[in-house]
Motif scaffolding. Structure first.
Motif, PDB file in Angstrom:
ATOM      1  N   ASN A 292     -47.442  31.952 -12.983  1.00 41.61           N
ATOM      2  CA  ASN A 292     -47.295  32.146 -11.545  1.00 41.61           C
ATOM      3  C   ASN A 292     -45.844  32.366 -11.168  1.00 41.61           C
ATOM      4  OD1 ASN A 292     -49.992  31.873 -11.091  1.00 41.61           O
ATOM      5  ND2 ASN A 292     -49.907  29.687 -10.687  1.00 41.61           N
ATOM      6  N   GLU A 293     -44.958  31.577 -11.799  1.00 43.08           N
ATOM      7  CA  GLU A 293     -43.522  31.729 -11.506  1.00 43.08           C
ATOM      8  C   GLU A 293     -43.052  33.129 -11.874  1.00 43.08           C
ATOM      9  OE1 GLU A 293     -41.201  28.733 -13.470  1.00 43.08           O
ATOM     10  OE2 GLU A 293     -39.337  29.766 -12.941  1.00 43.08           O
ATOM     11  N   LEU A 294     -43.544  33.605 -13.038  1.00 45.32           N
ATOM     12  CA  LEU A 294     -43.104  34.929 -13.488  1.00 45.32           C
ATOM     13  C   LEU A 294     -43.530  36.004 -12.500  1.00 45.32           C
ATOM     14  CD1 LEU A 294     -41.898  36.818 -15.558  1.00 45.32           C
ATOM     15  CD2 LEU A 294     -44.092  36.912 -16.682  1.00 45.32           C
ATOM     16  N   GLU A 295     -44.777  35.895 -12.014  1.00 49.58           N
ATOM     17  CA  GLU A 295     -45.253  36.961 -11.118  1.00 49.58           C
ATOM     18  C   GLU A 295     -44.447  36.995  -9.828  1.00 49.58           C
ATOM     19  OE1 GLU A 295     -49.471  36.452 -10.845  1.00 49.58           O
ATOM     20  OE2 GLU A 295     -49.759  37.362 -12.809  1.00 49.58           O
ATOM     21  N   LEU A 296     -44.116  35.814  -9.303  1.00 48.76           N
ATOM     22  CA  LEU A 296     -43.298  35.802  -8.080  1.00 48.76           C
ATOM     23  C   LEU A 296     -41.919  36.382  -8.353  1.00 48.76           C
ATOM     24  CD1 LEU A 296     -44.226  32.270  -6.759  1.00 48.76           C
ATOM     25  CD2 LEU A 296     -44.781  34.446  -5.696  1.00 48.76           C
ATOM     26  N   LEU A 297     -41.355  36.021  -9.507  1.00 48.84           N
ATOM     27  CA  LEU A 297     -40.004  36.479  -9.834  1.00 48.84           C
ATOM     28  C   LEU A 297     -39.962  37.981 -10.039  1.00 48.84           C
ATOM     29  CD1 LEU A 297     -37.251  35.273 -10.280  1.00 48.84           C
ATOM     30  CD2 LEU A 297     -37.780  35.014 -12.685  1.00 48.84           C
TER      31      LEU A 297
ATOM     32  N   ILE B  66     -30.006  38.296 -15.302  1.00 49.06           N
ATOM     33  CA  ILE B  66     -29.658  39.593 -14.709  1.00 49.06           C
ATOM     34  C   ILE B  66     -29.320  39.425 -13.231  1.00 49.06           C
ATOM     35  CG2 ILE B  66     -30.522  41.873 -14.148  1.00 49.06           C
ATOM     36  CD1 ILE B  66     -32.239  41.773 -16.569  1.00 49.06           C
ATOM     37  N   LEU B  67     -30.084  38.575 -12.547  1.00 49.02           N
ATOM     38  CA  LEU B  67     -29.826  38.402 -11.120  1.00 49.02           C
ATOM     39  C   LEU B  67     -28.615  37.529 -10.865  1.00 49.02           C
ATOM     40  CD1 LEU B  67     -33.396  37.890  -9.695  1.00 49.02           C
ATOM     41  CD2 LEU B  67     -31.906  39.818  -9.319  1.00 49.02           C
ATOM     42  N   GLY B  68     -28.100  36.893 -11.927  1.00 50.49           N
ATOM     43  CA  GLY B  68     -26.951  36.024 -11.742  1.00 50.49           C
ATOM     44  C   GLY B  68     -27.338  34.625 -11.312  1.00 50.49           C
ATOM     45  N   GLU B  69     -28.661  34.308 -11.352  1.00 50.24           N
ATOM     46  CA  GLU B  69     -29.080  33.000 -10.879  1.00 50.24           C
ATOM     47  C   GLU B  69     -28.904  31.914 -11.914  1.00 50.24           C
ATOM     48  OE1 GLU B  69     -33.017  33.405  -9.425  1.00 50.24           O
ATOM     49  OE2 GLU B  69     -32.408  34.874  -7.935  1.00 50.24           O
ATOM     50  N   ASP B  70     -28.390  32.255 -13.099  1.00 49.32           N
ATOM     51  CA  ASP B  70     -28.155  31.205 -14.070  1.00 49.32           C
ATOM     52  C   ASP B  70     -26.776  30.603 -13.888  1.00 49.32           C
ATOM     53  OD1 ASP B  70     -26.768  32.968 -16.871  1.00 49.32           O
ATOM     54  OD2 ASP B  70     -26.842  33.537 -14.772  1.00 49.32           O
ATOM     55  N   GLY B  71     -26.075  31.098 -12.905  1.00 46.36           N
ATOM     56  CA  GLY B  71     -24.786  30.507 -12.609  1.00 46.36           C
ATOM     57  C   GLY B  71     -23.621  31.186 -13.283  1.00 46.36           C
TER      58      GLY B  71
ATOM     59  N   SER C 266     -21.838  35.188 -14.713  1.00 44.45           N
ATOM     60  CA  SER C 266     -21.842  36.619 -14.369  1.00 44.45           C
ATOM     61  C   SER C 266     -22.227  37.445 -15.568  1.00 44.45           C
ATOM     62  CB  SER C 266     -20.461  37.019 -13.867  1.00 44.45           C
ATOM     63  OG  SER C 266     -19.535  36.834 -14.927  1.00 44.45           O
ATOM     64  N   ARG C 267     -22.944  36.830 -16.539  1.00 44.37           N
ATOM     65  CA  ARG C 267     -23.281  37.575 -17.754  1.00 44.37           C
ATOM     66  C   ARG C 267     -24.165  38.763 -17.434  1.00 44.37           C
ATOM     67  NH1 ARG C 267     -26.340  34.159 -21.148  1.00 44.37           N
ATOM     68  NH2 ARG C 267     -26.325  35.805 -22.703  1.00 44.37           N
ATOM     69  N   GLY C 268     -25.045  38.592 -16.437  1.00 40.04           N
ATOM     70  CA  GLY C 268     -25.947  39.684 -16.077  1.00 40.04           C
ATOM     71  C   GLY C 268     -25.173  40.920 -15.643  1.00 40.04           C
ATOM     72  N   ALA C 269     -24.254  40.716 -14.700  1.00 41.18           N
ATOM     73  CA  ALA C 269     -23.472  41.845 -14.216  1.00 41.18           C
ATOM     74  C   ALA C 269     -22.653  42.463 -15.351  1.00 41.18           C
ATOM     75  CB  ALA C 269     -22.558  41.394 -13.090  1.00 41.18           C
ATOM     76  N   GLN C 270     -22.130  41.595 -16.235  1.00 39.21           N
ATOM     77  CA  GLN C 270     -21.358  42.104 -17.372  1.00 39.21           C
ATOM     78  C   GLN C 270     -22.218  43.000 -18.245  1.00 39.21           C
ATOM     79  OE1 GLN C 270     -19.915  38.857 -19.666  1.00 39.21           O
ATOM     80  NE2 GLN C 270     -18.286  38.388 -18.204  1.00 39.21           N
ATOM     81  N   LYS C 271     -23.435  42.516 -18.552  1.00 36.24           N
ATOM     82  CA  LYS C 271     -24.319  43.298 -19.417  1.00 36.24           C
ATOM     83  C   LYS C 271     -24.634  44.644 -18.789  1.00 36.24           C
ATOM     84  CE  LYS C 271     -26.867  39.469 -21.560  1.00 36.24           C
ATOM     85  NZ  LYS C 271     -26.932  39.613 -23.001  1.00 36.24           N
ATOM     86  N   LEU C 272     -24.922  44.637 -17.480  1.00 37.21           N
ATOM     87  CA  LEU C 272     -25.281  45.898 -16.839  1.00 37.21           C
ATOM     88  C   LEU C 272     -24.112  46.869 -16.862  1.00 37.21           C
ATOM     89  CD1 LEU C 272     -27.229  44.393 -13.863  1.00 37.21           C
ATOM     90  CD2 LEU C 272     -28.177  45.920 -15.552  1.00 37.21           C
ATOM     91  N   ALA C 273     -22.912  46.355 -16.587  1.00 34.41           N
ATOM     92  CA  ALA C 273     -21.740  47.233 -16.625  1.00 34.41           C
ATOM     93  C   ALA C 273     -21.516  47.735 -18.046  1.00 34.41           C
ATOM     94  CB  ALA C 273     -20.515  46.483 -16.122  1.00 34.41           C
ATOM     95  N   GLN C 274     -21.725  46.849 -19.029  1.00 34.31           N
ATOM     96  CA  GLN C 274     -21.492  47.217 -20.422  1.00 34.31           C
ATOM     97  C   GLN C 274     -22.411  48.349 -20.854  1.00 34.31           C
ATOM     98  OE1 GLN C 274     -19.265  45.588 -22.347  1.00 34.31           O
ATOM     99  NE2 GLN C 274     -19.685  46.586 -24.280  1.00 34.31           N
ATOM    100  N   ILE C 275     -23.704  48.240 -20.486  1.00 28.90           N
ATOM    101  CA  ILE C 275     -24.602  49.277 -20.983  1.00 28.90           C
ATOM    102  C   ILE C 275     -24.306  50.598 -20.306  1.00 28.90           C
ATOM    103  CG2 ILE C 275     -26.508  48.692 -19.419  1.00 28.90           C
ATOM    104  CD1 ILE C 275     -28.387  49.595 -21.548  1.00 28.90           C
ATOM    105  N   ARG C 276     -23.901  50.560 -19.054  1.00 24.98           N
ATOM    106  CA  ARG C 276     -23.591  51.826 -18.376  1.00 24.98           C
ATOM    107  C   ARG C 276     -22.375  52.477 -19.014  1.00 24.98           C
ATOM    108  NH1 ARG C 276     -24.491  50.268 -13.437  1.00 24.98           N
ATOM    109  NH2 ARG C 276     -22.384  49.493 -13.200  1.00 24.98           N
TER     110      ARG C 276
END
Lengths: 520, 490
Positions: free
Chosen positions: B151-156, B360-365, B367-377
């Motif tokens: 259920n948590e996954l579907e909401l997320l 990815i959303l940065g909710e783990d506290g 900025s690894r998500g943003a780093q990964k997205l910038a890195q792949i681009r």
């Protein structure tokens, strides 16, 4: 001027007039009686014209034919004209009748049609029953689980060997997770083949006694990828009418000729095979298959394999056996239906199974002789075009098979539990058991059905809900999708596990008896 | 767009012709030899599983280069992984594993954001959920297979993608095959892109609706097809279609191209048809915050009726999802066979997706998500521009992490693959039937886990092998001048 021979056949001027009248008569015929007035006015002109034409024509045609004799008959000028006329009439008769030319639609017309068109909505109106949510588990789906904070006895998971929560399996999964991560990030052909997959395939093949096996990443996709890989358009498939949706989808995708026989009825199977064998002269080129499930999840029946093998050898068919619920359950050591009936495994051409039941993991496998398995590696769509099984699930499968081989006594526990449940449920009012005594899916159907599928399901769902709420026992009714073609009756399915204790079994029997007495 | 030089086309056709001729010759001799040997009695009366021509391609062409495919690995599919060495004693007909492995640079796995191996945030949580929920629930979703994780996954997922609700399944392939028949049946029309994935084709076929194809990524042709079909109606009866669904993909995995989504959505809205977007490769990999092609191309998710995606590529897990309006999701939960008959998604895999989305959303506290997205681009754009500068023919759009390099000739496929492996770079080569016969290619998948040094090493090796094999169809750019002049050489 009329030549002499014409004169001889046409005769004197009276015949001349007759000939002109003949032409005139034709004109009248063609234009119809209504126009006769007009014709009379033009009659004289036409008479003159006709005579002139006939004279010219006869001069043109008769000169060479002056003394022509065809088949002993003089060929006269007028015969040529009459023959030509008949030819013209015949020609006109063979032409198609007049059709108005097809005009393509103009842009504006297409625009109007597009404006007018109203599509149906993507989904039908939502009814109350569609809004019902299933109960949410808050712990592992073992023999005891937690729903809404309460501990309940779980008879809704097909955890036949009680392997959910087994420490060895969880340890092997943890090791696998730390080494490989969760997903495999690629299909089998493109670096998605991890050594645990190959180990798992070998282990299963060794357990079943076959040369090789092939792993699929999801239980239900196994059967609907295997069937189209082997059955193509023009092949003949004889299948039981109680098979589940996965098999039905595979049959539809294969585009073969599908013939159903009555559920688990060997006489019906024999007569169907007899009919097909006699009707078919191209038998050599056409592949013929019988598709059955070892343990039907829609009714709990077990297929009589020895009869099926006898029929298959008599009529030269191949068997595709779906063993999702019987692998790890039937037979003395859990090797499935072939072991139960003592049939050598080489006689069964293709065996498929989902591993989401007895083995408490996910995915599926297919096994058979080497040719069968190799063929699927390139032509089975669910294998080639899909990411491979997560490696930790493959190591869980290996650990589960090892456990089963080392502890065959767990099957005795399972059989004892089923037997106890049968005794407990034998006198429940309103419900009767229709599954096989060896089947871990105990299928109860309504003794007196209400007549409609919807009402039956409502009643059964009410019973299941009450049993859960009042007695903390979790049981479920069968689910039917709108796309399912199976017409077997619905009922309540109780999944027995080797992890259940005697008190669990007593609890469910008492609870069902109580609720059924009140509701039915 | 692929620009196939004439000489290359001729040589490719000649190569295939030669292979075909040799294959037929060997089949002929095989038939003669088999005629002398008596066939076993057991098979008498049974038609063979594969008639002669059906597996001709497999036996005579594919088996020669079998060692380039299905290479087993012995570690996680991270930026560097261990490829198991195999040997063959009978000319590639059967391959045997050895215990030796070689560490290679991974340019082939779908590991866009680097979640493939053990991750510092995700893995501890996954192990915790494994110990709590076991590897499997052993039941279908509507029975006892729904845990609070599901259920948590579907909401997320619904929140991440930008739609009101979502439903998840255990396998991406099954998602397509089982959803499309529920939404549309006989009397409906499916218009799908000509290069759609096999799962969509299977789903469309299994639904019973009529299927029409429009030219790849061509919104004008789609409009033409729509106008014609709505005006004509159903074949033979000319009754109006019950409903029409247009199916497109976000990133096409064999071309690396992005879908022309704004134009196609505009056409679909004008003609009142439903849209189905398959974001298997693009979710999590493109877009500023990883939300897929809708974010990248500026399309409002509310304009797309059904958004489908998989968790295998960017989230390092398994499974698929459909995000749509609440009513559609409720109806799917009631009627979809994959929800009612298939085992529910494995709980640790569910937890992996939840953790990955949170990163990815940065909710783990962090900025690894943003780093990964910038890195792949950065990685994708750098790699693509470097390859183009070297003179390779690379397909695909900017920002897309998938880049196919054209090979064309059938002999270059094993040459490229084996040479790269010798230099410890693992690439994926694709040929018929996944691509058209003449257009064989090597496909590179960039990952956020690869560093700049890894990419530079990869480029070196590919350049060397490219020179050896002869696939630099365009003139290489001299390093001093910066202009991009792409002229056909041959």
């Amino acid at each position: 001027m009329i030549p002499s021979h014409l004169k001889s056949s046409v005769g004197d001027s009276k015949e001349d007039a007759g000939f002109s009248a003949f032409g005139l008569g034709l004109e009248l015929e063609r234009r119809g009686a209504l126009e006769s007035l007009k014709v009379e006015v033009m009659a004289s002109a036409i008479v003159n014209a006709t005579t002139a034409v006939v004279e010219w024509a006869s001069m043109a045609f008769d000169a060479p034919f002056a003394d022509a004799v065809v088949f002993g008959v003089h060929v006269d000028g007028h015969l040529v004209v009459e023959v030509l006329l008949i030819a013209v009439i015949l020609f006109q008769l063979t032409r198609k009748s007049y059709k108005p030319p097809k005009k393509p639609l103009s842009e504006k017309e297409i625009d109007d049609l597009c404006e007018e068109w109203v599509p149906e909505p993507l989904h039908p109106p939502i009814t109350e029953e569609m809004k019902v949510e299933p109960p949410t588990l808050e712990s592992a789906a073992g023999p005891h689980t937690v729903i809404d904070g309460k501990e309940v006895v779980n008879f809704a998971s097909s955890n036949y060997l009680g392997l959910i929560g087994n420490e060895t399996i969880i340890d092997s999964c943890v090791a696998s997770l730390e080494k490989y991560g969760v997903g495999s990030c690629g299909p089998r052909g493109f670096y998605g083949t991890i050594d645990v997959h190959l180990d798992c395939e070998k282990r299963i093949a060794k357990f079943m006694g076959t040369p090789d096996s092939i792993l699929y990443s999801y239980g239900i996709s196994t059967i609907f990828s295997v069937i189209p890989a082997f059955c193509k358009k023009g092949d003949i498939i004889v299948v039981d009418e109680g098979v589940h949706w996965g098999v039905q989808n595979g049959l539809y995708l294969s585009r073969s000729n599908v013939v159903y026989f009555k559920h688990n009825d060997m006489a019906s199977l024999e007569s169907t095979l007899e009919k097909l064998a006699h009707g078919n002269k191209q038998a050599e080129k056409v592949r013929r298959y019988i598709v059955v499930e070892a343990l039907y999840q829609n009714s709990g029946q077990i297929a009589p394999l020895n009869d099926i093998v006898r029929l298959k050898e008599k009529y030269r068919f191949r068997i595709i056996l779906e063993e999702s619920h019987s692998f790890g359950v039937l037979g003395n050591t859990g090797r499935g239906l072939a072991e139960l009936y003592g049939v050598p495994i080489e006689k069964i051409d293709i065996i498929t199974a989902g591993m989401g039941n007895a083995l408490a993991t996910d995915g599926g496998f297919c096994t058979g002789n080497a040719r069968v398995v190799d063929h699927q590696r390139l032509s089975s769509s669910g294998y080639v075009f899909s990411a491979s099984l997560p490696p930790y699930l493959a190591s869980a499968a290996v650990a589960a098979v090892n456990y089963l081989e080392d502890n065959p006594s767990v099957l005795m526990t399972l059989r004892r539990n089923i037997h106890l449940l049968w005794e407990g449920l034998s006198d429940v009012p309103g419900l009767m058991i229709v599954s096989d005594p060896l089947s871990p899916i105990v299928f109860l159907k309504l003794k007196n059905s209400t007549g409609s599928l919807k009402n039956d399901l409502e009643l059964l769902n009410k019973i299941a809900e009450r049993v859960l709420k009042e007695d903390s026992v979790f049981i479920v009714s069968t689910k039917r999708s709108v796309l399912d073609k199976c017409r077997l009756p619905v009922g309540i399915r109780v999944f027995v596990s080797a992890g259940h204790t005697e008190s669990d079994i007593k609890k469910v029997s008492e609870s069902l008896r109580r609720v059924a007495t009140e509701n039915l | 767009m692929v620009r196939l030089p004439y000489v290359t086309a001729l040589t490719t056709l000649f190569s295939y012709g030669l292979l075909f001729a040799f294959g037929q010759l060997r089949d002929f001799f095989r038939r003669i030899i088999d005629w002398f040997k008596s066939s076993s009695k057991d098979l008498k009366g049974y038609a063979p599983i594969c008639l002669g021509l059906e597996d001709f391609y497999t036996r005579r062409l594919y088996l020669r280069i079998q060692d380039c495919f299905s290479r087993p690995i012995a570690s996680a599919p991270d930026a560097w992984f261990d490829v198991v060495e195999r040997y063959s004693k009978d000319n590639n007909k059967t391959l045997h594993r050895t215990a030796k492995t070689s560490q290679c640079l991974n340019l082939g796995s779908y590991n866009y954001l680097g979640f493939a191996a053990a991750d510092e945030y995700c893995t501890p949580r996954v192990i915790k959920s494994l110990k709590k929920y076991s590897p499997s629930t052993c039941s279908i979703r509507v029975d006892g297979g729904t845990t609070d994780l599901h259920n948590e996954l579907e909401l997320l997922v619904a929140r991440f993608v930008g739609k009101p609700a979502a439903i998840t399944f255990g396998m991406g392939y099954v998602t397509n095959s089982a959803i499309i028949p529920v939404l549309i049946g006989k009397g409906g029309l499916i218009i799908s892109d000509s290069l759609n994935h096999n799962s969509i084709v299977n789903g469309a076929r299994g639904s019973g609706a009529a299927v029409r194809v429009f030219q790849h990524n061509n919104a004008a042709h789609l409009e033409e097809v729509l106008r014609e079909q709505i005006a004509e109606g159903q074949p033979r009866t000319h009754r109006p279609w019950k409903k029409i669904i247009v199916i497109v993909e976000g990133i096409y995995s064999m071309e690396g191209e992005l879908c022309q989504l704004p134009e196609i959505i505009a056409v679909c809205k004008k003609y009142k048809v439903y849209t189905y977007l398959d974001e298997a490769h693009s979710i999590g990999a493109v877009g500023k915050s990883g939300k897929g092609v809708c974010e990248l191309l500026g399309v409002d998710p509310a304009d797309v009726d059904l958004m489908m995606g998989t968790f295998t590529k960017s989230f390092g897990s398994c499974g698929g999802y459909i995000a749509a309006s609440k009513e559609i999701v409720q109806y799917l939960k009631h009627a979809c066979p994959a929800h009612l008959y298939a085992t529910s998604m494995s709980p640790p895999a569910v937890q992996q997706v939840i953790s990955a989305i949170k990163v990815i959303l940065g909710e783990d506290g962090s900025s690894r998500g943003a780093q990964k997205l910038a890195q792949i681009r950065e990685n994708s754009n750098f790699f693509r521009s470097e390859l183009k500068k070297m003179g390779f023919e690379v397909l695909g759009d900017n920002d897309s992490p998938v880049m196919p390099i054209m090979l064309y000739n059938p002999a270059k496929i094993p040459a490229f693959s084996r040479e790269c492996l010798r230099h410890n770079v693992a690439v994926v080569t694709v040929a018929f039937p996944a691509t058209p016969l003449l257009l064989a290619r090597a496909r590179i998948c960039i990952s956020a886990a690869q560093s700049r040094e890894d990419l530079v090493k990869g480029l070196e090796v590919i350049s060397k092998v490219g020179d050896l094999v002869g696939i630099k169809y365009f003139p290489a750019e001299p390093p001093k001048h910066g202009n991009q002049a792409h002229k056909k050489v041959e």
